[in-house]
Design an enzyme around this catalytic site. Structure first.
Site, short mmCIF file in Angstrom:
data_model
loop_
_atom_site.label_atom_id
_atom_site.label_comp_id
_atom_site.label_asym_id
_atom_site.label_seq_id
_atom_site.Cartn_x
_atom_site.Cartn_y
_atom_site.Cartn_z
NE ARG A 130 46.65 48.19 35.26
CZ ARG A 130 47.00 48.91 36.31
NH1 ARG A 130 48.13 48.68 36.93
NH2 ARG A 130 46.23 49.89 36.76
CB CYS A 156 40.90 50.07 36.19
SG CYS A 156 42.02 48.92 35.36
CB CYS A 173 42.39 47.65 41.99
SG CYS A 173 41.60 47.19 40.44
CB CYS A 231 32.17 33.25 35.83
SG CYS A 231 31.41 34.84 35.49
CB CYS A 248 44.03 44.26 41.22
SG CYS A 248 42.54 44.18 40.24
CB CYS A 290 33.90 36.31 28.77
SG CYS A 290 32.82 37.29 29.85
CB CYS A 327 36.84 34.22 30.63
SG CYS A 327 37.22 34.25 32.40
N1 SAM Z 1 34.41 38.89 36.28
C1 SAM Z 1 34.87 40.21 36.27
C2 SAM Z 1 34.69 40.88 34.93
O1 SAM Z 1 34.54 40.22 33.93
O2 SAM Z 1 34.74 42.11 34.92
C3 SAM Z 1 36.32 40.37 36.72
C4 SAM Z 1 37.37 39.41 36.31
S1 SAM Z 1 37.70 39.27 34.56
C5 SAM Z 1 38.73 37.87 34.53
C6 SAM Z 1 38.75 40.67 34.21
C7 SAM Z 1 39.25 40.87 32.81
O3 SAM Z 1 40.29 39.96 32.52
C8 SAM Z 1 38.28 40.66 31.67
O4 SAM Z 1 37.45 41.76 31.47
C9 SAM Z 1 39.20 40.47 30.47
O5 SAM Z 1 39.44 41.69 29.83
C10 SAM Z 1 40.49 39.94 31.12
N2 SAM Z 1 40.75 38.56 30.71
C11 SAM Z 1 40.10 37.46 31.13
N3 SAM Z 1 40.60 36.35 30.52
C12 SAM Z 1 41.58 36.77 29.69
C13 SAM Z 1 42.45 36.10 28.79
N4 SAM Z 1 42.39 34.79 28.60
N5 SAM Z 1 43.35 36.83 28.11
C14 SAM Z 1 43.41 38.17 28.29
N6 SAM Z 1 42.60 38.85 29.12
C15 SAM Z 1 41.69 38.16 29.82
C1 DTB Z 2 42.69 43.23 33.24
O1 DTB Z 2 42.36 43.96 32.30
N1 DTB Z 2 43.54 42.21 33.16
C2 DTB Z 2 43.65 41.52 34.42
C3 DTB Z 2 42.85 42.44 35.35
N2 DTB Z 2 42.25 43.37 34.46
C4 DTB Z 2 41.88 41.88 36.30
C5 DTB Z 2 43.17 40.11 34.34
C6 DTB Z 2 43.85 39.30 33.28
C7 DTB Z 2 43.36 37.90 33.37
C8 DTB Z 2 44.04 36.99 32.43
C9 DTB Z 2 43.50 35.60 32.48
C10 DTB Z 2 43.66 34.93 33.79
O2 DTB Z 2 44.76 34.94 34.39
O3 DTB Z 2 42.69 34.31 34.25
FE1 SF4 Z 3 33.10 35.77 34.30
FE2 SF4 Z 3 35.46 35.57 33.13
FE3 SF4 Z 3 33.53 36.93 31.93
FE4 SF4 Z 3 34.67 37.92 34.20
S1 SF4 Z 3 35.66 37.63 32.21
S2 SF4 Z 3 32.49 37.85 33.69
S3 SF4 Z 3 35.10 36.01 35.27
S4 SF4 Z 3 33.52 34.74 32.37
#
Ligand code: SAM
Ligand code: DTB
Ligand code: SF4
Length: 352
Positions: free
Chosen positions: A263, A191, A131, A54, A98, A58, A61
């Site tokens: 959630r 959401c 979702c 990506c 989702c 973030c 992430c």
């Molecule tokens: N790329 C899209 C976005 O950022 O909206 C969708 C996928 S992203 C992984 C969805 C959500 O997962 C993020 O907004 C964040 O709140 C959560 N998330 C990602 N990595 C995480 C982590 N290591 N621990 C907790 N929540 C996480």
């Molecule tokens: C949200 O708030 N939590 C979920 C869902 N929306 C998409 C994602 C959590 C991702 C946690 C890190 C991972 O498994 O990559």
């Molecule tokens: Fe990309 Fe992860 Fe950020 Fe979603 S949360 S925009 S997948 S870097």
């Protein structure tokens, strides 16, 4: 009266957040059960339909191309693979499926976006709520997803506007708000939530809650994630947060967005059964099930089944939550005073 409130100030929300935990959990549970059956937990299953690489940075992430993590990246999954995962999710009791993609925004019109739309239509046919979480959307993409049958779009604000720049610098808070607006206008439910434990202050958690509360209507579902610390990401070595901050965040969310389903999302693998139970008592009424979230581990069916049995909780039946929020049966059968929208008011009276 008659409508939930959207005008609580940050200070008022802070005062709720700071209540003695006994009062806070009691208020949250009292509000929650006016809208939802207290023993029912809605289950969603996640599938990462496009993993890693990506463009966004973030800091939490594992899928960001800016960091070196152990995530096995893959391109967009074929529709058949997605549908068979959705069938399995339904068999395991999930009512919502989702699909997540590691995109800054989905590619504009073309074969990839068409494939996502096709997957949405096919999963919808299984009778599951669909979702998606695909990054930022323009108005047309939002419209197309809604038309294909997407029920909810996940797009998190993650933290307060002030702390946001410390976590992500490749986009701004307003970008997220703009996408949320496009999602609403297209008729999908929202959401939207955030992450606890990223080194933010209590004021930042309250700031996030204030932002969510100010969205009108409130997001129908509010995911509260506990940071999953992933090696290679800038937040990998963050100090553990006191789990009661998670409980407080959930309880406050329930009080200030009384009809929203909160959630208990990422981070359950690191939580004890007792901590999870406390989150349910604080009004969390939904979880992600299965062995995996998007890329990181999740407790899995066996541990969750055992926990539900010990706590006397049961899953919401598939399809039953399709009319979640205002038209949900539990809302319709709630006593008139319960639907009068005075819940946040009651809480505030208790505070002042
Ligand atoms: N790329 C899209 C976005 O950022 O909206 C969708 C996928 S992203 C992984 C969805 C959500 O997962 C993020 O907004 C964040 O709140 C959560 N998330 C990602 N990595 C995480 C982590 N290591 N621990 C907790 N929540 C996480
Ligand atoms: C949200 O708030 N939590 C979920 C869902 N929306 C998409 C994602 C959590 C991702 C946690 C890190 C991972 O498994 O990559
Ligand atoms: Fe990309 Fe992860 Fe950020 Fe979603 S949360 S925009 S997948 S870097």
């Amino acid at each position: 009266m008659g409508e939930p409130r959207y005008d609580l100030t940050r200070e008022e929300i802070q005062a709720i957040y700071d209540l003695p935990i006994t009062t806070l959990v009691y208020l949250a549970q009292s509000v929650h059960r006016r809208y939802y059956a207290p023993d029912e937990i809605q289950m969603s299953t996640l599938l990462s339909i496009k993993t890693g690489g990506c463009k966004e940075n973030c800091a939490y992430c594992p899928q960001s191309a800016h960091y070196e993590t152990n995530v096995a990246a893959h391109g967009l999954l074929p529709v058949e693979t997605i549908v068979s995962a959705a069938k399995e999710a339904k068999e395991n009791g999930s009512s919502r499926f989702c699909m997540g993609a590691a995109w800054r925004n989905p590619p504009k019109k073309g074969p990839q976006f068409d494939q996502v739309l096709e997957a949405v239509r096919e999963v919808r046919k299984l009778g599951l709520e669909v979702c998606t979480t695909l990054g930022m959307l323009d108005t047309e993409q939002a419209q197309q997803l809604a038309e294909a049958g997407v029920y909810a779009y996940n797009h998190n604000l993650d933290t307060s506007p002030e702390y946001y720049g410390d976590i992500i610098s490749t986009r701004v808070y307003q970008d997220r708000l703009d996408t949320l607006d496009n999602v609403r206008k297209a008729g999908m439910t929202v959401c939207c939530g955030g992450i606890v434990g990223m080194g933010e202050t209590k004021g930042d958690r309250v700031g996030l809650l204030h932002q969510l509360h100010s969205l009108s209507p409130h997001p129908e579902s509010v995911p509260v994630n506990l940071l999953v610390k992933v090696e290679g990401t800038p937040l990998a070595d963050k100090d553990e947060i006191d789990i009661f901050e998670m409980v407080r965040t959930i309880a406050t969310a329930c009080i200030i967005m009384p009809a929203s389903r909160v959630r208990l999302s990422a981070g359950r693998t690191q939580m004890s059964d007792e901590a999870q139970a406390l989150c349910f008592m604080a009004g969390a009424s939904s979880i992600f099930t299965g062995e995996k979230l998007l890329t990181t581990p999740n407790p899995g069916e066996d541990r969750d089944r055992a926990l539900f049995q010990r706590l006397g909780l049961k899953p919401v039946e598939a399809g039953a939550s399709a009319s979640e929020y205002a038209s949900a049966p539990e809302h319709a059968s709630a006593p008139e005073h319960a639907r009068s929208g005075s819940d946040a008011g009651v809480s505030c009276q208790a505070v002042h």
